[in-house]
Design a protein around this motif. Structure first.
Motif, PDB file in Angstrom:
ATOM      1  N   UNK A 244      -2.844 -15.536 -10.123  1.00 23.89           N
ATOM      2  CA  UNK A 244      -3.628 -14.553  -9.859  1.00 23.89           C
ATOM      3  C   UNK A 244      -4.415 -14.729  -8.652  1.00 23.89           C
ATOM      4  N   UNK A 245      -4.725 -13.695  -7.959  1.00 32.96           N
ATOM      5  CA  UNK A 245      -5.745 -13.954  -6.525  1.00 32.96           C
ATOM      6  C   UNK A 245      -6.708 -12.682  -7.097  1.00 32.96           C
ATOM      7  N   UNK A 246      -6.198 -11.785  -7.234  1.00 35.33           N
ATOM      8  CA  UNK A 246      -6.984 -10.253  -7.512  1.00 35.33           C
ATOM      9  C   UNK A 246      -6.244  -9.386  -8.505  1.00 35.33           C
ATOM     10  N   UNK A 247      -7.002  -8.876  -9.588  1.00 33.19           N
ATOM     11  CA  UNK A 247      -6.161  -8.206 -10.640  1.00 33.19           C
ATOM     12  C   UNK A 247      -6.482  -6.723 -10.475  1.00 33.19           C
ATOM     13  N   UNK A 248      -7.261  -6.430  -9.343  1.00 36.33           N
ATOM     14  CA  UNK A 248      -7.700  -5.166  -9.141  1.00 36.33           C
ATOM     15  C   UNK A 248      -6.305  -4.135  -8.912  1.00 36.33           C
ATOM     16  N   UNK A 249      -6.139  -3.083  -9.697  1.00 33.41           N
ATOM     17  CA  UNK A 249      -4.964  -2.153  -9.457  1.00 33.41           C
ATOM     18  C   UNK A 249      -3.810  -2.657 -10.205  1.00 33.41           C
ATOM     19  N   UNK A 250      -3.496  -3.832 -10.809  1.00 35.57           N
ATOM     20  CA  UNK A 250      -2.530  -4.286 -11.497  1.00 35.57           C
ATOM     21  C   UNK A 250      -2.029  -3.313 -12.295  1.00 35.57           C
ATOM     22  N   UNK A 251      -3.036  -2.442 -13.335  1.00 37.68           N
ATOM     23  CA  UNK A 251      -2.652  -1.418 -14.305  1.00 37.68           C
ATOM     24  C   UNK A 251      -1.876  -0.465 -13.676  1.00 37.68           C
ATOM     25  N   UNK A 252      -2.719  -0.015 -12.581  1.00 40.41           N
ATOM     26  CA  UNK A 252      -2.040   1.238 -11.895  1.00 40.41           C
ATOM     27  C   UNK A 252      -0.770   0.972 -11.569  1.00 40.41           C
ATOM     28  N   UNK A 253      -0.544  -0.372 -10.779  1.00 39.98           N
ATOM     29  CA  UNK A 253       0.768  -0.659 -10.385  1.00 39.98           C
ATOM     30  C   UNK A 253       1.886  -0.493 -11.538  1.00 39.98           C
ATOM     31  N   UNK A 282       1.646  -7.636  -7.502  1.00 36.81           N
ATOM     32  CA  UNK A 282       0.338  -7.062  -6.983  1.00 36.81           C
ATOM     33  C   UNK A 282      -0.794  -8.013  -7.163  1.00 36.81           C
ATOM     34  N   UNK A 283      -0.774  -8.852  -8.416  1.00 33.63           N
ATOM     35  CA  UNK A 283      -1.907  -9.836  -8.582  1.00 33.63           C
ATOM     36  C   UNK A 283      -2.159 -10.884  -7.761  1.00 33.63           C
ATOM     37  N   UNK A 284      -0.879 -11.224  -6.990  1.00 29.34           N
ATOM     38  CA  UNK A 284      -0.646 -12.417  -5.971  1.00 29.34           C
ATOM     39  C   UNK A 284      -1.529 -11.990  -4.788  1.00 29.34           C
ATOM     40  N   UNK A 285      -1.740 -11.003  -4.476  1.00 34.67           N
ATOM     41  CA  UNK A 285      -2.496 -10.542  -3.018  1.00 34.67           C
ATOM     42  C   UNK A 285      -3.780  -9.813  -3.298  1.00 34.67           C
ATOM     43  N   UNK A 286      -4.727  -9.956  -2.303  1.00 36.49           N
ATOM     44  CA  UNK A 286      -6.207  -9.342  -2.392  1.00 36.49           C
ATOM     45  C   UNK A 286      -5.877  -7.641  -2.379  1.00 36.49           C
ATOM     46  N   UNK A 287      -6.715  -6.989  -3.218  1.00 37.20           N
ATOM     47  CA  UNK A 287      -6.890  -5.781  -3.364  1.00 37.20           C
ATOM     48  C   UNK A 287      -5.939  -4.963  -4.339  1.00 37.20           C
ATOM     49  N   UNK A 288      -6.093  -3.377  -3.933  1.00 38.72           N
ATOM     50  CA  UNK A 288      -4.998  -2.589  -4.642  1.00 38.72           C
ATOM     51  C   UNK A 288      -3.940  -1.911  -3.829  1.00 38.72           C
ATOM     52  N   UNK A 289      -3.799  -0.967  -3.186  1.00 36.20           N
ATOM     53  CA  UNK A 289      -2.896  -0.484  -2.767  1.00 36.20           C
ATOM     54  C   UNK A 289      -2.191  -1.445  -1.681  1.00 36.20           C
ATOM     55  N   UNK A 290      -3.058  -2.116  -0.935  1.00 36.30           N
ATOM     56  CA  UNK A 290      -2.175  -3.357  -0.050  1.00 36.30           C
ATOM     57  C   UNK A 290      -1.518  -4.347  -0.946  1.00 36.30           C
ATOM     58  N   UNK A 291      -1.848  -4.640  -1.879  1.00 36.91           N
ATOM     59  CA  UNK A 291      -0.966  -5.713  -2.396  1.00 36.91           C
ATOM     60  C   UNK A 291       0.045  -5.190  -3.344  1.00 36.91           C
TER      61      UNK A 291
END
Length: 301
Positions: A244-253, A282-291
């Motif tokens: 996990x790099x960044x969990x931001x937006x994972x729940x939205x995905x 999604x959590x393996x990359x930085x950020x929300x939509x970009x990931x």
């Protein structure tokens, strides 16, 4: 024939600060990196839906500022129809997110234009609501307007998914409109008035919340997976082990991937497995939509 999905919700411009820990009270702590990107639960869910090649519309509001233009353009790039995203005077919604080394985060949201949306904006979008197979909602807009939009969607026979985040009061009428409820452990704790941390506690919570709505309840537990209850069967889906790099937006995905499963008539276990794979990428990359992954990423997986 209903051939598209509509997301009603928030758009926030995210300022992500990567740092080793949160500062103590009165302490000035030096962060490591600032990352700027488009976010907001509604916009994230719309972007992921578009990336999964569902025809997607979004209803929302941004400010008359550069952030608003950037967020609208980002959604267009992710195959989202932004016709019904209105502009208002003032600032767009903004989020300041502090990301820890393990990918976990702390988030503060400035509501901005998200709270300028009105029932008139909903009425202007009635034609796409009428023709939506599924509508996704969250709780980053005024409750009264969310309830109005839900009621209209239900009148037109839409399947309604509520990702009840951030946790706040849901009216009885909203409960009556919901066909699928998605919450994480902290939100489940809020709505059940008891701690929900373990898989067994999540199973109990899903059964408690099922009594409030018209369909399945899904409780996500991060690295511990997710559980669901549909009135007859319990389901469990373990999380995938990834760095996990960044969990931001994972729940939205995850929410949009569940919508994809329902849209394509998959059963609950299939939908949960698919959603788990989507959020894992999604959590393996930085950020929300970009990931967020595109459909081809999932096919390769």
């Amino acid at each position: 024939m209903k051939e598209h999905i509509t997301v009603f919700g928030s758009l926030n411009y995210d300022l992500l600060v990567k740092q080793q820990r949160m500062p103590k009270i009165g302490e000035t702590f030096i962060g490591e990196e600032l990352v700027e990107m488009c976010g907001g639960k509604g916009a994230n869910q719309a972007a992921q839906s578009g990336k999964l090649k569902m025809k997607t519309y979004m209803i929302g509001k941004v400010g008359n500022d550069s952030y608003g233009d950037i967020m609208i353009n980002s959604l267009k790039e992710n195959n989202v129809d932004t016709t019904y995203i209105q502009k208002t005077n003032g600032r767009s919604g903004t989020a300041v997110v502090h990301i820890m080394p393990d990918g976990e985060y702390y988030s503060t949201i400035l509501k901005g234009a998200n709270f300028d949306i009105t029932t008139d904006d909903v009425d202007q979008a009635e034609e796409i609501i009428k023709n939506s197979k599924i509508m996704i909602f969250q709780l980053e807009n005024p409750t009264s307007v969310i309830e109005y939009a839900m009621t209209k969607a239900k009148e037109h026979g839409c399947y309604i998914i509520l990702n009840a985040a951030p946790a706040k009061k849901i009216t009885p009428n909203m409960y009556n409109c919901i066909d699928c409820l998605i919450v994480n452990e902290s939100e489940a704790s809020f709505y059940c008035s008891r701690e929900v941390n373990t898989i067994d506690e999540a199973k109990m919570a899903s059964q408690t919340l099922y009594k409030q709505i018209n369909g399945p309840v899904i409780v996500t537990l991060g690295k511990n997976g997710s559980v669901a209850f549909d009135g007859t069967n319990e389901y469990f889906q373990p999380a995938k082990e990834v760095k996990s790099v960044d969990t931001t937006g994972a729940g939205d995905a995850y929410t949009s991937a569940i919508a994809y499963g329902i849209f394509n008539n998959h059963d609950m276990q299939q939908s949960m497995e698919f959603a788990t794979n989507v959020s894992a990428i999604a959590v393996t990359k930085d950020g929300g939509q970009n990931s967020f992954p595109v459909l081809e990423d999932l096919m390769n997986l």
